[in-house]
Scaffold this active site. Structure first.
Site, PDB file in Angstrom:
ATOM      1  N   ASP A  38      -2.286  -4.244  -0.291  1.00  0.00           N
ATOM      2  CA  ASP A  38      -1.754  -5.427  -0.972  1.00  0.00           C
ATOM      3  C   ASP A  38      -0.762  -6.171  -0.084  1.00  0.00           C
ATOM      4  OD1 ASP A  38      -0.021  -3.194  -1.232  1.00  0.00           O
ATOM      5  OD2 ASP A  38       1.021  -4.121  -2.915  1.00  0.00           O
ATOM      6  N   GLU A  84       1.781  -1.175  -3.012  1.00  0.00           N
ATOM      7  CA  GLU A  84       3.003  -0.847  -2.279  1.00  0.00           C
ATOM      8  C   GLU A  84       4.047  -1.935  -2.424  1.00  0.00           C
ATOM      9  OE1 GLU A  84       5.859  -0.546   1.062  1.00  0.00           O
ATOM     10  OE2 GLU A  84       4.517  -2.202   0.575  1.00  0.00           O
TER      11      GLU A  84
END
Length: 434
Positions: free
Chosen positions: A83, A147
């Protein structure tokens, strides 16, 4: 040594991954699955058997294991997140999800945080498959979701629900380390992450007596909150040196030829030139107010006011951090952790750290490799629950004037092609010897 195809593939993979929009806006608003499918396909082509795991539909993680030649050796975790943080296209010179390669540079969100490292991992593994190379120890590869938010759908989920996939792993390697840091005076440092400050994102709530904006009110929630926020923002945190930071200060001081007088660290930092930036944020805890929310109309005194503070604490200082926040908020403001993660510490005298240092210096002999503590945090915090010691090692050789740290979450994020190819070579050498 990584072959030419690996040097080409790392550029292609970085660009391809950037073009897959995996923006994490928080609150579950993200879809990593397309990037996870891309990574899993590249691993499968190299003969691995990746598994894709989701706690929430679309929030996909990929895990694969490459067996080593020594079954008695501890395994190594190699991980990267899929991400990225949001990017506003109007602010960029190129579209942030174009993956454009221009003048020897790959542009786009994730170029340094951290689709570049994801691409390096894929390139090295595929190069080994072509050569028939196997590492000494098992290497577990994990590409994670979430994350950039809480990691609840990513590394946290994997650590809590799929710990068996990481059996035997004692050490892990991921982002934020082994990149070129120019001090502005001709020296090149390559800081290797060997610690992280803990994360203490806080929600502060002040309550008072609601009323008309024209009346005297000694119990104004906004005033109470503002006073607490001011105290927090102006607080001077005391010096607290961890073993990693001590080692960093000592090694950097040696490069500059100055005495590493740790009895007066602030004075020592003044002698370390531009390299002081590598450690100055990690010699103390910190607490920065970042968000305010109060009221709904100018002539109404609200009964509640809320603020958020980004707190960070060093290893073994969380109790002190909590006590300090109790004092600074005072009797009229309550506070709680909205998100908390532990601080980390990794040994700098380990064989793994030595192997990382040697790999960098093999391709950058002019380099000064030094340990450092990250001011922020990574997925290593979640994997630490499994007893995995985390290091920051995503090697990049960067030209002077290329402000790597400013591009994390910044506008016009980009990475030179040569930096990616350097990274593949260094990562390959490290993993062969680790």
């Amino acid at each position: 040594m990584a072959d030419q195809l690996a040097l080409d593939e790392v550029v292609t993979f970085t660009s391809d991954l950037i073009r897959i929009d995996t923006t994490n806006r928080g609150g579950g608003d993200c879809q990593e699955r397309p990037a996870a499918e891309y990574a899993a396909a590249r691993l499968a082509e190299a003969g691995l058997e990746p598994v894709m795991l989701e706690r929430t539909p679309g929030r996909t993680n990929v895990v694969a294991r490459l067996e080593g030649t020594d079954p008695s050796a501890d395994a190594l975790l190699l991980h990267g997140h899929l991400d990225v943080v949001p990017a506003e296209p109007a602010d960029w010179s190129v579209h942030p999800f174009s993956g454009e390669i221009r003048d020897g540079v790959v542009w786009g969100r994730g170029a340094v945080d951290m689709k570049n490292m994801d691409a390096m991992i894929l390139s090295v593994v595929r190069s080994w498959a072509r050569e028939g190379v196997r590492p000494r120890r098992d290497v577990v590869i994990a590409f994670t979701a979430d994350e950039e938010a809480s990691a609840a759908d990513g590394a946290g989920f994997l650590a809590d629900q799929h710990a068996h996939l990481f059996e035997g792993c004692t050490e892990g390697v991921s982002e934020s380390g082994a990149y070129t840091f120019h001090d502005g005076e001709g020296r090149q440092f390559y800081p290797i992450g060997a610690g992280e400050r803990g994360t203490g994102w806080m929600r502060l709530t002040a309550r008072g007596r609601a009323g008309h904006g024209s009346k005297v009110n000694r119990e104004n929630a906004v005033t109470r909150l503002a006073a607490a926020i001011t105290r927090i923002g102006e607080h001077e945190w005391p010096l607290r040196l961890t073993p990693t930071v001590r080692a960093a200060l000592t090694e950097i001081a040696a490069v500059y030829g100055v005495d590493a007088d740790l009895s007066d660290v602030d004075a020592l930092l003044q002698k370390l030139g531009g390299a002081a930036k590598l450690v100055e944020a990690t010699v103390r805890n910190s607490s920065n107010p970042t968000m305010l929310d109060a009221g709904y109309k100018v002539n109404v005194i609200p009964g509640e006011a809320v603020a958020h503070v980004d707190g960070r604490f060093l290893p073994d200082t969380e109790d002190e951090f909590r006590a300090t926040m109790d004092r600074l908020t005072g009797p009229d403001v309550d506070w709680e952790f909205a998100h908390r993660e532990i601080a980390l510490q990794a040994p700098v005298d380990s064989p793994t750290f030595a192997a990382m240092r040697e790999a960098v210096q093999a391709f950058a002999p002019e380099a000064h490799t030094v340990p450092y503590c990250m001011s922020g945090g990574t997925d290593a915090k979640q994997f630490a629950r499994l007893g995995i010691t985390g290091y920051g090692f995503a090697p990049l050789k960067l030209p002077e004037g290329f402000d790597y740290q400013a591009l994390f979450h910044g506008v016009d994020e980009r990475v030179p092609v040569e930096a990616l190819q350097f990274g593949v070579q260094v990562l390959d050498r490290f993993l062969r010897s680790a």
